[in-house]
Design a protein around this motif. Sequence first.
Motif, short mmCIF file in Angstrom:
data_model
loop_
_atom_site.label_atom_id
_atom_site.label_comp_id
_atom_site.label_asym_id
_atom_site.label_seq_id
_atom_site.Cartn_x
_atom_site.Cartn_y
_atom_site.Cartn_z
N VAL A 1 56.59 -46.15 52.04
CA VAL A 1 57.35 -47.40 52.06
C VAL A 1 56.89 -48.22 53.25
N LEU A 2 56.66 -49.51 53.01
CA LEU A 2 56.38 -50.41 54.12
C LEU A 2 57.63 -51.26 54.35
N VAL A 3 58.23 -51.12 55.55
CA VAL A 3 59.45 -51.86 55.89
C VAL A 3 59.06 -53.06 56.75
N VAL A 4 59.35 -54.27 56.26
CA VAL A 4 58.98 -55.48 57.01
C VAL A 4 60.25 -56.20 57.45
N ASP A 5 60.55 -56.13 58.75
CA ASP A 5 61.74 -56.79 59.28
C ASP A 5 61.54 -56.97 60.77
N ASP A 6 61.98 -58.10 61.34
CA ASP A 6 61.75 -58.29 62.77
C ASP A 6 62.85 -57.68 63.63
N GLU A 7 63.96 -57.24 63.02
CA GLU A 7 65.04 -56.62 63.79
C GLU A 7 64.77 -55.12 63.94
N SER B 1 57.76 -41.56 53.11
CA SER B 1 57.13 -41.74 54.42
C SER B 1 57.13 -43.24 54.71
N VAL B 2 57.46 -43.58 55.96
CA VAL B 2 57.75 -44.98 56.29
C VAL B 2 56.74 -45.56 57.26
N ARG B 3 56.29 -46.78 57.00
CA ARG B 3 55.49 -47.53 57.94
C ARG B 3 56.24 -48.82 58.23
N GLU B 4 56.17 -49.31 59.48
CA GLU B 4 56.95 -50.51 59.82
C GLU B 4 56.03 -51.68 60.13
N ALA B 5 56.51 -52.88 59.85
CA ALA B 5 55.81 -54.09 60.27
C ALA B 5 56.85 -55.08 60.77
N GLU B 6 56.46 -55.81 61.85
CA GLU B 6 57.44 -56.67 62.49
C GLU B 6 57.27 -58.12 62.07
N THR B 7 56.06 -58.48 61.69
CA THR B 7 55.79 -59.87 61.34
C THR B 7 55.10 -59.93 59.97
N GLY B 8 54.98 -61.14 59.45
CA GLY B 8 54.34 -61.32 58.16
C GLY B 8 52.88 -60.89 58.20
N ASN B 9 52.20 -61.27 59.29
CA ASN B 9 50.78 -60.91 59.41
C ASN B 9 50.59 -59.40 59.49
N ASP B 10 51.45 -58.74 60.30
CA ASP B 10 51.43 -57.28 60.39
C ASP B 10 51.58 -56.69 59.00
N ALA C 1 63.44 -63.58 56.62
CA ALA C 1 63.35 -64.38 57.85
C ALA C 1 62.44 -63.66 58.84
N LEU C 2 61.17 -63.99 58.81
CA LEU C 2 60.23 -63.36 59.73
C LEU C 2 59.81 -64.39 60.78
N PRO C 3 59.45 -63.92 61.97
CA PRO C 3 59.15 -64.87 63.04
C PRO C 3 57.93 -65.73 62.76
N ASP C 4 56.91 -65.20 62.09
CA ASP C 4 55.68 -65.99 61.98
C ASP C 4 55.50 -66.68 60.64
N MET C 5 56.10 -66.18 59.60
CA MET C 5 55.99 -66.90 58.33
C MET C 5 57.18 -66.56 57.43
N ASP C 6 57.30 -67.36 56.39
CA ASP C 6 58.40 -67.16 55.47
C ASP C 6 58.13 -65.93 54.61
N GLY C 7 59.19 -65.17 54.34
CA GLY C 7 59.03 -63.96 53.52
C GLY C 7 58.38 -64.26 52.18
N SER C 8 58.68 -65.44 51.62
CA SER C 8 58.12 -65.74 50.30
C SER C 8 56.60 -65.94 50.38
N ASP C 9 56.11 -66.41 51.55
CA ASP C 9 54.65 -66.53 51.71
C ASP C 9 54.00 -65.15 51.70
#
Lengths: 236, 551
Positions: free
Chosen positions: A8-14, A31-40, A58-66
């Motif tokens: 699972v890739l979890v994408v959230d800035d919190e 098994s979990v991998r984390e990402a903090e930003t859209g680019n990550d 709501a990600l710091p660098d880009m919109d989730g829909s992008d």
Amino acid sequence: MTDVMSNVLVVDDEPQIRRFLRAGFEIEGFSVREAETGNDAIRAATLHAADLVILDLALPDMDGSDVLQRLRAWSSTPVIVLSVRASEAEKVRLLELGADDYVVKPFGMAELLARAKAALRRQALGISGESTVTIDRLTIDLAARAVWRDGERLVLTPKEYRLLQLLAQHAGNVVTHQQILREIWGQLHVNDTHYLRIFVRKLRQKIEPEPNRPRILLTELGVGYRLAAAGDRPLE
Amino acid sequence: MAARVAPSWRRSWNGPTNGRPMLKFHALRMALALRMAEGARHWLAASLAPGGYAGVAGALLLVAATTFIILIAGQFFQLPPITVMFLVPVLFAAVRWGTCAAIVAAIAGLASAAFFFERPHFSLKVDDPARILGLFLYLTVAVVTGHLAATARREAATARKREIDIRNLYAFSRRLAAARSPSDIYKAIHEHLASLVARRVVLFGPSGRGAEPVEHFGEVAAPPAVRAAAAALRAGSEGRVIDDGMNNTWLVRAVSQTAGDFGVIAVDLGRQSERDQREVRQHVEAMLADASQTLGQLDLAHALNEARIRTAAERFREALIGSVSHELRTPLVSILGAATVLSNAAAVVADSRMSELANVVRDEAVRLNRDIQNLLDASRVSGNGLQPKFEWADPSDIVNTAIERRRGRLAAHKLLLDLPAELPLIHVDAVLVEQALGQLLDNAAKYSPAGTAIRVAGRQVDGDIELTISDTGAGLTPDERARIGERFYRGARNAQTTPGSGLGLSIASAFLVSNGGRLDAESAGAGCGTTFSIRLPVATDLRPAGDPDHD
């Protein structure tokens, strides 16, 4: 279905949200991998094949829909979106962009897991060739194009069967009004929700034990319909 | 007459005539003559008033027509006395055109009767003294009845105008009372004044807040010259007439010369000769004097202040609620999520005490979330953030979703569902209606004891869908029922024993109203249970057509 460990890739800035998501998924054998930003997130998805993506909008660098759009350009990995309330239009937009489902923040782990497992099952369904979906006492046999209730074959019109088939292919995940209308009535009718309401009413008379209290074909107000799956109830 | 005139004359001529008796007498006579001429002019103007010279001409035509009819009809019928026939045009002229026209008609009638119908014919001379007396009587009766008729008509018209004025004023004061901000009040003043003077009007805010126009009347904005004049006008100074450079003249003056600062008004006097302009200006000034007196009496200054404070307080509160609930929400997502992971973890489930605690954290976080949601919804309602997204919805889908979402909260009650299979579809924002219904279900569960029944029923009543939620709980006293939609209002009986914010019902009601529906509450009294009913219109003109099942 999680015999093979799913990634699972979890994408959230919190960080706190990532922390409980990691715990929740790991307990269930993911098994979990984390990402903090859209680019990550995009980098991680390209480098390490993920079986499932949990995507905050709501990600710091880009919109989730992008992120979703760029992901969908090359990948059909199931994506579950973490959305906020009171934005049905946005949920529909994301589902149309290719998200598999959404949960509304705040959400309980059980609900997210139910959505996630349904999405993974769907992915697996295509691969394994498994062709029956059972909800409650209803069995939909996709190969035989037949629907059974309590061992009795139901007589459905072709359109009714196509709706059940469409929902069964996404069993446990939501399918939007527009997706259904486009699939069954064609592009010209994507806004004719009233067709769908009346149609669903009739179909429920045939498949639901109590058509007035549906347990199988559930309504997602303002979004679409879903076939029930175990444990998918939202927090109250 | 002279004695009455003298004092006013003395006031104006005092200085130069002191100690000059001859000159003084002469001037007195002149002033008197002027006065009389002025008085005559006024009388003429007043009695000519409704019809004007056209009325006089009309009266003459009427008499001519009457004469003609009598001449023709007299050949075939036995007519009533001629003088009675000539009363008809007099009365008609009086009602239609006023006293002056009536007198003209009377005299013309007299002349016509003498000329055509009295011996010798075709001469104004009348031989028979009895007929002369008859004609004299005719003239007296005609003039008196004509005058009476005209007066009655004038009074009726005045009464009607007064009635309209009072109605307008009543509507205006109602608008003032309902005003939620100073700009609402200015808008009301603006429309009131514009309709009073029946001209193009621009209202400028009070000097303290800059001279920005509050509202324009019609399409055209105030020309720059008018703006400049309005900005330059100091409180208490006289109004002035200016040219806007496009051949239009404008009167620029303070709305009120005496009572408080209500801003500056500019009235378009149009393109007129100087004399007509003076007349229009006098009329406008009189109207404004009346209006500003009314504004003073309505305690407008106070209302304006109140509205200003209310707006500021409201805005501050909304901002506070908005930011507080957002700040609370972010950590709550983690708390809730973490609690659900904990309460399902094998290690916790195995230990009943730990499991209980984990459930407490989860349940209380859920409750906190609900309260925050209510605050957010309430601020959405008052901030006009409600933008319903209408779509076709099945009422039973809405009811079932609301019940499903609250299965836990409703678990202690017996839920009776009574939904006919063929309820018509409604065109609403289903999510908003579901949330409104949910508030009512929460309410029913909170205010009725465990084990009792909550009944949810739907039916079609005339052009509406009615959804009712009935419980057998605390009920409502008449006072509570009257206040039930108020924000933050909670019945004193329950405030101590039942948790809540007093927001739920006001949110429910606002959500329903935004969908064209409404919320009503019925209760036989305290302890007798409550029935809430939701009414939503079935949009008949949009009723879906066609068979969705054709292949």
